[in-house]
Design a protein around this motif. Structure first.
Motif, PDB file in Angstrom:
ATOM      1  N   ALA A 190      46.361 -11.124  66.723  1.00  0.00           N
ATOM      2  CA  ALA A 190      45.948 -12.006  67.831  1.00  0.00           C
ATOM      3  C   ALA A 190      46.557 -13.395  67.702  1.00  0.00           C
ATOM      4  O   ALA A 190      46.524 -14.176  68.656  1.00  0.00           O
ATOM      5  CB  ALA A 190      44.427 -12.092  67.872  1.00  0.00           C
ATOM      6  N   ASP A 191      47.105 -13.724  66.544  1.00  0.00           N
ATOM      7  CA  ASP A 191      47.742 -15.042  66.374  1.00  0.00           C
ATOM      8  C   ASP A 191      49.027 -15.165  67.185  1.00  0.00           C
ATOM      9  O   ASP A 191      49.511 -16.286  67.407  1.00  0.00           O
ATOM     10  CB  ASP A 191      48.106 -15.280  64.904  1.00  0.00           C
ATOM     11  N   TYR A 192      49.598 -14.030  67.594  1.00  0.00           N
ATOM     12  CA  TYR A 192      50.900 -14.080  68.272  1.00  0.00           C
ATOM     13  C   TYR A 192      50.925 -13.329  69.597  1.00  0.00           C
ATOM     14  O   TYR A 192      51.964 -13.256  70.248  1.00  0.00           O
ATOM     15  CB  TYR A 192      51.995 -13.541  67.325  1.00  0.00           C
ATOM     16  N   PHE A 193      49.764 -12.744  69.946  1.00  0.00           N
ATOM     17  CA  PHE A 193      49.669 -12.005  71.215  1.00  0.00           C
ATOM     18  C   PHE A 193      48.362 -12.374  71.911  1.00  0.00           C
ATOM     19  O   PHE A 193      47.344 -12.579  71.253  1.00  0.00           O
ATOM     20  CB  PHE A 193      49.706 -10.491  70.968  1.00  0.00           C
ATOM     21  N   THR A 194      48.385 -12.409  73.228  1.00  0.00           N
ATOM     22  CA  THR A 194      47.191 -12.649  74.038  1.00  0.00           C
ATOM     23  C   THR A 194      46.825 -11.329  74.704  1.00  0.00           C
ATOM     24  O   THR A 194      47.701 -10.674  75.277  1.00  0.00           O
ATOM     25  CB  THR A 194      47.477 -13.719  75.117  1.00  0.00           C
ATOM     26  N   GLY A 195      45.559 -10.951  74.621  1.00  0.00           N
ATOM     27  CA  GLY A 195      45.143  -9.660  75.174  1.00  0.00           C
ATOM     28  C   GLY A 195      45.365  -8.557  74.150  1.00  0.00           C
ATOM     29  O   GLY A 195      45.623  -8.830  72.971  1.00  0.00           O
ATOM     30  N   THR A 196      45.280  -7.314  74.600  1.00  0.00           N
ATOM     31  CA  THR A 196      45.340  -6.174  73.672  1.00  0.00           C
ATOM     32  C   THR A 196      46.750  -5.597  73.631  1.00  0.00           C
ATOM     33  O   THR A 196      47.276  -5.137  74.646  1.00  0.00           O
ATOM     34  CB  THR A 196      44.331  -5.088  74.107  1.00  0.00           C
ATOM     35  N   VAL A 197      47.334  -5.641  72.446  1.00  0.00           N
ATOM     36  CA  VAL A 197      48.711  -5.189  72.236  1.00  0.00           C
ATOM     37  C   VAL A 197      48.736  -4.306  70.996  1.00  0.00           C
ATOM     38  O   VAL A 197      48.084  -4.612  69.992  1.00  0.00           O
ATOM     39  CB  VAL A 197      49.667  -6.403  72.043  1.00  0.00           C
ATOM     40  N   TYR A 198      49.466  -3.191  71.068  1.00  0.00           N
ATOM     41  CA  TYR A 198      49.573  -2.255  69.942  1.00  0.00           C
ATOM     42  C   TYR A 198      51.024  -2.183  69.469  1.00  0.00           C
ATOM     43  O   TYR A 198      51.951  -2.248  70.276  1.00  0.00           O
ATOM     44  CB  TYR A 198      49.139  -0.848  70.364  1.00  0.00           C
ATOM     45  N   ILE A 220      62.820  -1.143  64.230  1.00  0.00           N
ATOM     46  CA  ILE A 220      62.505  -0.633  65.571  1.00  0.00           C
ATOM     47  C   ILE A 220      61.008  -0.382  65.667  1.00  0.00           C
ATOM     48  O   ILE A 220      60.414   0.220  64.760  1.00  0.00           O
ATOM     49  CB  ILE A 220      63.248   0.694  65.866  1.00  0.00           C
ATOM     50  N   GLY A 221      60.398  -0.841  66.738  1.00  0.00           N
ATOM     51  CA  GLY A 221      58.981  -0.576  66.966  1.00  0.00           C
ATOM     52  C   GLY A 221      58.725  -0.268  68.425  1.00  0.00           C
ATOM     53  O   GLY A 221      59.505  -0.652  69.302  1.00  0.00           O
ATOM     54  N   SER A 222      57.632   0.470  68.677  1.00  0.00           N
ATOM     55  CA  SER A 222      57.169   0.696  70.048  1.00  0.00           C
ATOM     56  C   SER A 222      55.965  -0.215  70.258  1.00  0.00           C
ATOM     57  O   SER A 222      55.011  -0.183  69.476  1.00  0.00           O
ATOM     58  CB  SER A 222      56.785   2.170  70.226  1.00  0.00           C
ATOM     59  N   VAL A 223      56.019  -1.044  71.296  1.00  0.00           N
ATOM     60  CA  VAL A 223      54.963  -2.026  71.540  1.00  0.00           C
ATOM     61  C   VAL A 223      54.322  -1.736  72.893  1.00  0.00           C
ATOM     62  O   VAL A 223      55.019  -1.616  73.904  1.00  0.00           O
ATOM     63  CB  VAL A 223      55.523  -3.472  71.527  1.00  0.00           C
ATOM     64  N   THR A 224      53.003  -1.577  72.894  1.00  0.00           N
ATOM     65  CA  THR A 224      52.272  -1.285  74.131  1.00  0.00           C
ATOM     66  C   THR A 224      51.365  -2.464  74.475  1.00  0.00           C
ATOM     67  O   THR A 224      50.540  -2.869  73.656  1.00  0.00           O
ATOM     68  CB  THR A 224      51.432  -0.006  73.978  1.00  0.00           C
ATOM     69  N   PHE A 225      51.550  -3.005  75.668  1.00  0.00           N
ATOM     70  CA  PHE A 225      50.743  -4.122  76.167  1.00  0.00           C
ATOM     71  C   PHE A 225      49.779  -3.577  77.219  1.00  0.00           C
ATOM     72  O   PHE A 225      50.212  -2.973  78.212  1.00  0.00           O
ATOM     73  CB  PHE A 225      51.625  -5.179  76.850  1.00  0.00           C
ATOM     74  N   GLU A 226      48.486  -3.796  77.013  1.00  0.00           N
ATOM     75  CA  GLU A 226      47.521  -3.451  78.067  1.00  0.00           C
ATOM     76  C   GLU A 226      47.697  -4.429  79.235  1.00  0.00           C
ATOM     77  O   GLU A 226      48.251  -5.520  79.044  1.00  0.00           O
ATOM     78  CB  GLU A 226      46.091  -3.505  77.519  1.00  0.00           C
ATOM     79  N   PRO A 227      47.229  -4.070  80.459  1.00  0.00           N
ATOM     80  CA  PRO A 227      47.420  -4.975  81.603  1.00  0.00           C
ATOM     81  C   PRO A 227      46.986  -6.407  81.280  1.00  0.00           C
ATOM     82  O   PRO A 227      45.919  -6.614  80.692  1.00  0.00           O
ATOM     83  CB  PRO A 227      46.529  -4.353  82.682  1.00  0.00           C
ATOM     84  N   GLY A 228      47.820  -7.376  81.615  1.00  0.00           N
ATOM     85  CA  GLY A 228      47.499  -8.798  81.373  1.00  0.00           C
ATOM     86  C   GLY A 228      47.888  -9.298  79.992  1.00  0.00           C
ATOM     87  O   GLY A 228      47.902 -10.503  79.758  1.00  0.00           O
ATOM     88  N   ALA A 229      48.178  -8.406  79.076  1.00  0.00           N
ATOM     89  CA  ALA A 229      48.504  -8.827  77.699  1.00  0.00           C
ATOM     90  C   ALA A 229      49.959  -9.265  77.600  1.00  0.00           C
ATOM     91  O   ALA A 229      50.822  -8.778  78.342  1.00  0.00           O
ATOM     92  CB  ALA A 229      48.237  -7.688  76.733  1.00  0.00           C
ATOM     93  N   SER A 287      49.315  -3.394  85.354  1.00  0.00           N
ATOM     94  CA  SER A 287      49.870  -2.184  84.731  1.00  0.00           C
ATOM     95  C   SER A 287      50.120  -2.371  83.241  1.00  0.00           C
ATOM     96  O   SER A 287      50.574  -3.439  82.811  1.00  0.00           O
ATOM     97  CB  SER A 287      51.199  -1.815  85.413  1.00  0.00           C
ATOM     98  N   GLN A 288      49.852  -1.332  82.467  1.00  0.00           N
ATOM     99  CA  GLN A 288      50.250  -1.290  81.061  1.00  0.00           C
ATOM    100  C   GLN A 288      51.780  -1.296  80.999  1.00  0.00           C
ATOM    101  O   GLN A 288      52.438  -0.887  81.955  1.00  0.00           O
ATOM    102  CB  GLN A 288      49.715   0.026  80.495  1.00  0.00           C
ATOM    103  N   MET A 289      52.346  -1.746  79.888  1.00  0.00           N
ATOM    104  CA  MET A 289      53.801  -1.668  79.693  1.00  0.00           C
ATOM    105  C   MET A 289      54.095  -1.342  78.237  1.00  0.00           C
ATOM    106  O   MET A 289      53.482  -1.922  77.338  1.00  0.00           O
ATOM    107  CB  MET A 289      54.468  -2.985  80.084  1.00  0.00           C
ATOM    108  N   THR A 290      54.981  -0.367  78.008  1.00  0.00           N
ATOM    109  CA  THR A 290      55.415  -0.042  76.647  1.00  0.00           C
ATOM    110  C   THR A 290      56.917  -0.219  76.561  1.00  0.00           C
ATOM    111  O   THR A 290      57.653   0.270  77.429  1.00  0.00           O
ATOM    112  CB  THR A 290      55.060   1.417  76.277  1.00  0.00           C
ATOM    113  N   HIS A 291      57.377  -0.945  75.540  1.00  0.00           N
ATOM    114  CA  HIS A 291      58.820  -1.012  75.295  1.00  0.00           C
ATOM    115  C   HIS A 291      59.116  -0.713  73.829  1.00  0.00           C
ATOM    116  O   HIS A 291      58.298  -0.954  72.950  1.00  0.00           O
ATOM    117  CB  HIS A 291      59.437  -2.335  75.736  1.00  0.00           C
ATOM    118  N   ILE A 292      60.304  -0.148  73.617  1.00  0.00           N
ATOM    119  CA  ILE A 292      60.867  -0.076  72.275  1.00  0.00           C
ATOM    120  C   ILE A 292      61.525  -1.427  72.019  1.00  0.00           C
ATOM    121  O   ILE A 292      62.192  -1.973  72.907  1.00  0.00           O
ATOM    122  CB  ILE A 292      61.914   1.060  72.184  1.00  0.00           C
TER     123      ILE A 292
END
Lengths: 170, 170
Positions: free
Chosen positions: A52-60, A75-84, A138-143
């Protein structure tokens, strides 16, 4: 220890072998969330919550590959919940993002916000301040392929405020 | 001109701006195929057919990012129809594969064949002879991140024969 070093250590705690060990002691609820993620057609597990120190909202964050002798990137897969979204940050050696699901936002300092969609590739040049995240609806996932040539992969800066995000998301 | 240089040129013809130009003069049939590919939930278009000199069966390549000043790799999405596979080859600076759909096969010289599935990442170390492709019964798509540090991204070798492939696929 400076802030960027701390950020990298926090990231490292969510990755690789440490991550696998953490997974084994996850609660049943977390396991169910992961199973749901896999069952809905996602390519990768959502992974662990990003700090949470580097992201706002829920991020995986789910790490896919660590830096090796021949690959000077992780390489990582990062998933941002809506608004994150991420904090503002920059990469000393650059980063490439490949959007694999949903719809998100990307902004470089001084530039207009861009909508980014599933299937798009974004090349972030070295030392360009920027942020990225999900769209409001909308959720968004990027590599993320993050270059690290010995000076760390990321330098974290300030939070993307609600005002900044809301202006971008309109 | 040696064989590996020719291979790289053939690959280059299927990529980037050349690829966009070619797409604009595609037949309606090809456009329909691409639309079908996008409509069935694929992340990227299938792209252009990969050269038959280096692949057996039907293989498509969609470039996602070219090598840049800060990224010493190119990125492509490669789709193998069932039974299709690359020739034996090696990468002077290595390659990373991320399987995003289907089920495939991967073999390094002298090693047993491995089944590779959606969600898996495979790190191919420099100069290790190997091949990859779809399984006999399933399409397979992977993202390929190919390092190129000035000596080319790939050296093509010999065909994976039907006997080699059938033995692997059993």
């Amino acid at each position: 220890m400076n802030k960027s070093t701390l950020g990298l250590i926090l990231f490292a705690l969510c990755t690789g072998i440490s991550c696998s060990n953490q997974q084994s002691i996850n609660t049943e609820k977390a396991k169910m969330e992961k199973t749901e993620s896999q069952n809905d057609g996602a390519i990768f597990p959502k992974g662990e919550k990003a700090p949470a120190d580097y992201f706002t909202g829920t991020v995986y964050l789910q790490m896919l590959a660590q830096k090796t002798e021949s690959n000077d990137y992780s390489i990582g897969s990062v998933t941002f919940e809506p608004g994150a979204r991420s904090y503002w940050h920059k990469h000393p050696a650059g980063q490439t993002l490949i959007v694999i699901n949903g719809k998100g936002l990307y902004q470089e300092k001084g530039m207009p916000v861009r909508t980014i969609n599933k299937g798009e590739t974004i090349v972030c040049n070295p030392d360009v301040e920027h942020w990225h995240g999900a769209s409001p609806e909308s959720q968004m996932t990027h590599i993320a392929i993050t270059n690290d040539r010995g000076d760390g992969g990321v330098v974290w800066l300030t939070r993307v405020t609600d005002d900044q995000y809301n202006a971008a998301g309109r």
